[in-house]
Every structure is written in structure tokens, then in C-alpha cells.
Design a protein around this motif. Structure first.
Motif, PDB file in Angstrom:
ATOM      1  N   GLN A  64       0.837  -1.198   0.000  1.00 20.64           N
ATOM      2  CA  GLN A  64       0.000   0.000   0.000  1.00 20.64           C
ATOM      3  C   GLN A  64       0.871   1.247   0.000  1.00 20.64           C
ATOM      4  N   SER A  65       1.915   1.221   0.775  1.00 14.54           N
ATOM      5  CA  SER A  65       2.818   2.362   0.872  1.00 14.54           C
ATOM      6  C   SER A  65       3.450   2.685  -0.480  1.00 14.54           C
ATOM      7  N   LEU A  66       3.946   1.660  -1.174  1.00  9.03           N
ATOM      8  CA  LEU A  66       4.564   1.898  -2.476  1.00  9.03           C
ATOM      9  C   LEU A  66       3.538   2.378  -3.497  1.00  9.03           C
ATOM     10  N   GLU A  67       2.311   1.863  -3.400  1.00  2.04           N
ATOM     11  CA  GLU A  67       1.250   2.359  -4.286  1.00  2.04           C
ATOM     12  C   GLU A  67       1.002   3.847  -4.035  1.00  2.04           C
ATOM     13  N   ASP A  68       1.027   4.253  -2.770  1.00  2.64           N
ATOM     14  CA  ASP A  68       0.835   5.673  -2.444  1.00  2.64           C
ATOM     15  C   ASP A  68       1.944   6.532  -3.054  1.00  2.64           C
ATOM     16  N   TYR A  69       3.169   6.051  -2.979  1.00  2.00           N
ATOM     17  CA  TYR A  69       4.289   6.797  -3.573  1.00  2.00           C
ATOM     18  C   TYR A  69       4.136   6.883  -5.091  1.00  2.00           C
ATOM     19  N   LEU A  70       3.792   5.774  -5.710  1.00  2.10           N
ATOM     20  CA  LEU A  70       3.630   5.758  -7.162  1.00  2.10           C
ATOM     21  C   LEU A  70       2.507   6.702  -7.588  1.00  2.10           C
ATOM     22  N   THR A 116      11.760  16.226  -2.560  1.00  3.86           N
ATOM     23  CA  THR A 116      11.231  17.174  -1.577  1.00  3.86           C
ATOM     24  C   THR A 116       9.726  17.324  -1.707  1.00  3.86           C
ATOM     25  N   ASP A 117       9.235  17.381  -2.946  1.00  7.32           N
ATOM     26  CA  ASP A 117       7.797  17.535  -3.176  1.00  7.32           C
ATOM     27  C   ASP A 117       7.023  16.307  -2.699  1.00  7.32           C
ATOM     28  N   ILE A 118       7.563  15.139  -2.996  1.00  6.64           N
ATOM     29  CA  ILE A 118       6.909  13.898  -2.568  1.00  6.64           C
ATOM     30  C   ILE A 118       6.846  13.849  -1.038  1.00  6.64           C
ATOM     31  N   ALA A 119       7.969  14.141  -0.387  1.00 10.17           N
ATOM     32  CA  ALA A 119       8.028  14.118   1.078  1.00 10.17           C
ATOM     33  C   ALA A 119       7.026  15.092   1.679  1.00 10.17           C
ATOM     34  N   SER A 120       6.967  16.285   1.118  1.00 12.78           N
ATOM     35  CA  SER A 120       6.068  17.313   1.621  1.00 12.78           C
ATOM     36  C   SER A 120       4.603  16.900   1.485  1.00 12.78           C
ATOM     37  N   ARG A 121       4.239  16.408   0.324  1.00 12.31           N
ATOM     38  CA  ARG A 121       2.835  16.038   0.070  1.00 12.31           C
ATOM     39  C   ARG A 121       2.388  14.840   0.894  1.00 12.31           C
ATOM     40  N   LEU A 122       3.289  13.886   1.093  1.00 13.26           N
ATOM     41  CA  LEU A 122       2.921  12.686   1.849  1.00 13.26           C
ATOM     42  C   LEU A 122       3.195  12.819   3.343  1.00 13.26           C
ATOM     43  N   GLY A 123       3.877  13.890   3.733  1.00 15.31           N
ATOM     44  CA  GLY A 123       4.174  14.099   5.141  1.00 15.31           C
ATOM     45  C   GLY A 123       5.161  13.083   5.697  1.00 15.31           C
ATOM     46  N   VAL A 124       6.167  12.756   4.882  1.00 15.14           N
ATOM     47  CA  VAL A 124       7.184  11.788   5.301  1.00 15.14           C
ATOM     48  C   VAL A 124       8.566  12.406   5.129  1.00 15.14           C
ATOM     49  N   SER A 125       9.571  11.709   5.616  1.00 16.66           N
ATOM     50  CA  SER A 125      10.935  12.218   5.504  1.00 16.66           C
ATOM     51  C   SER A 125      11.523  11.923   4.125  1.00 16.66           C
ATOM     52  N   LYS A 126      12.542  12.688   3.757  1.00 10.19           N
ATOM     53  CA  LYS A 126      13.230  12.450   2.489  1.00 10.19           C
ATOM     54  C   LYS A 126      13.863  11.057   2.434  1.00 10.19           C
ATOM     55  N   PRO A 127      14.492  10.580   3.523  1.00 10.55           N
ATOM     56  CA  PRO A 127      15.042   9.220   3.475  1.00 10.55           C
ATOM     57  C   PRO A 127      13.958   8.154   3.209  1.00 10.55           C
ATOM     58  N   SER A 128      12.755   8.366   3.742  1.00 10.38           N
ATOM     59  CA  SER A 128      11.652   7.434   3.464  1.00 10.38           C
ATOM     60  C   SER A 128      11.302   7.449   1.989  1.00 10.38           C
ATOM     61  N   VAL A 129      11.264   8.637   1.404  1.00 11.20           N
ATOM     62  CA  VAL A 129      10.965   8.768  -0.018  1.00 11.20           C
ATOM     63  C   VAL A 129      12.039   8.069  -0.843  1.00 11.20           C
ATOM     64  N   SER A 143      13.995   5.644  -0.049  1.00 12.86           N
ATOM     65  CA  SER A 143      13.870   4.192   0.106  1.00 12.86           C
ATOM     66  C   SER A 143      12.745   3.656  -0.787  1.00 12.86           C
ATOM     67  N   ALA A 144      11.605   4.337  -0.785  1.00  8.51           N
ATOM     68  CA  ALA A 144      10.475   3.912  -1.614  1.00  8.51           C
ATOM     69  C   ALA A 144      10.805   4.035  -3.097  1.00  8.51           C
ATOM     70  N   LEU A 145      11.457   5.127  -3.469  1.00  7.19           N
ATOM     71  CA  LEU A 145      11.816   5.320  -4.877  1.00  7.19           C
ATOM     72  C   LEU A 145      12.764   4.226  -5.348  1.00  7.19           C
ATOM     73  N   LYS A 146      13.686   3.824  -4.480  1.00  9.32           N
ATOM     74  CA  LYS A 146      14.616   2.758  -4.837  1.00  9.32           C
ATOM     75  C   LYS A 146      13.860   1.457  -5.101  1.00  9.32           C
ATOM     76  N   ALA A 147      12.892   1.148  -4.236  1.00  6.13           N
ATOM     77  CA  ALA A 147      12.095  -0.068  -4.412  1.00  6.13           C
ATOM     78  C   ALA A 147      11.277  -0.011  -5.698  1.00  6.13           C
ATOM     79  N   LEU A 148      10.701   1.148  -5.986  1.00  6.16           N
ATOM     80  CA  LEU A 148       9.914   1.302  -7.209  1.00  6.16           C
ATOM     81  C   LEU A 148      10.798   1.246  -8.453  1.00  6.16           C
ATOM     82  N   GLU A 149      11.995   1.775  -8.322  1.00 11.06           N
ATOM     83  CA  GLU A 149      12.940   1.731  -9.443  1.00 11.06           C
ATOM     84  C   GLU A 149      13.372   0.284  -9.712  1.00 11.06           C
ATOM     85  N   GLU A 150      13.592  -0.487  -8.657  1.00 15.24           N
ATOM     86  CA  GLU A 150      13.970  -1.888  -8.805  1.00 15.24           C
ATOM     87  C   GLU A 150      12.865  -2.701  -9.486  1.00 15.24           C
ATOM     88  N   GLN A 151      11.619  -2.246  -9.341  1.00 20.00           N
ATOM     89  CA  GLN A 151      10.484  -2.917  -9.979  1.00 20.00           C
ATOM     90  C   GLN A 151      10.254  -2.401 -11.402  1.00 20.00           C
TER      91      GLN A 151
END
Length: 122
Positions: free
Chosen positions: A3-9, A24-37, A39-47
Motif C-alpha cells: 500500500q505504501s509503495l502504491e501511495d508513492y507511485l 522534496t515535493d513527494i516528502a512534503s505532500r505525503l508528510g514523510v521524511s526524504k530518506p523514506s521517499v 527508500s520507496a523510490l529505490k524499491a519502485l525503481e527496482e520494480q
């Protein structure tokens, strides 16, 4: 996909409609930290769903764009269904649709769409 990765996508897709997508924009809109973003981007990129180079913009791949569109379509349908068919207020419909879009089966979603069409004809 979680669900989390779907939210990022989905967020990358929304932001790309507005222009360049930055961490920065993703972190701001989702209310999460840049390191969290990151990490998610890396997982989505691997997919194979997006491309991102550190300190650069984020871009959906063709596969990622298709998947993001499917997620957004589910979200939009569920929001509208809850608001217009069920009669839930707009804010609650938006919040509930965000949760439901990740857990409903394709079969259930199809049945809800049939129900919504039937209700509109009445």
C-alpha cells in the motif's frame, strides 16, 4: 506491491501532472521524511516503475505510468462512488477511498461499478 509503495507511485503520478517531480515535493505532500521517499523510490525503481538519479527529478517509466493510472482510476472511482452513490461527505469519501483502493479485489471493484451504473439509471 505494498500500500505504501502504491501511495508513492500515485503521488509521483499526481506531481508529474504538475511538472517536474522532486523528492522534496513527494516528502512534503505525503508528510514523510526524504530518506523514506528515497527508500520507496529505490524499491519502485527496482520494480521498473520509475527512474530516479540522486539530486534529480523522478520520472515514471511506461509500466509505472500504466500502473499509476490504474491506481488513480480506482481511487477516483471509489471517491465518487462513496460520495455520489453512498452519500458520504466529500472529505470522508476521499479518506476512505484512499484506504479502500489498496485492499479491494478486482472482482469487488467490478461489482461496485455495476452497482454505481445501475443506481445512476434509476
Amino acid at each position: 506491491m505494498t500500500q505504501s509503495l502504491e501511495d508513492y507511485l500515485e503521488m509521483v503520478s499526481f506531481l508529474s501532472d504538475e511538472g517536474e517531480v522532486r523528492v522534496t515535493d513527494i516528502a512534503s505532500r505525503l508528510g514523510v521524511s526524504k530518506p523514506s521517499v528515497l527508500s520507496a523510490l529505490k524499491a519502485l525503481e527496482e520494480q521498473g516503475l520509475l527512474e530516479h538519479e540522486r539530486y534529480r527529478t523522478v520520472t515514471l517509466t511506461q509500466t509505472g505510468a500504466i500502473q499509476a493510472t490504474e491506481i488513480r482510476d480506482r481511487h477516483n472511482f471509489l471517491t465518487s462512488f462513496l460520495r455520489d452513490t453512498v452519500g458520504v461527505n466529500a472529505e470522508t469519501a476521499e479518506e476512505d477511498a484512499c484506504k479502500m483502493e489498496h485492499i479491494l479485489s478486482d472482482e469487488t471493484l467490478k461489482k461496485l461499478k455495476i452497482l454505481a451504473r445501475a443506481k445512476r439509471k434509476v
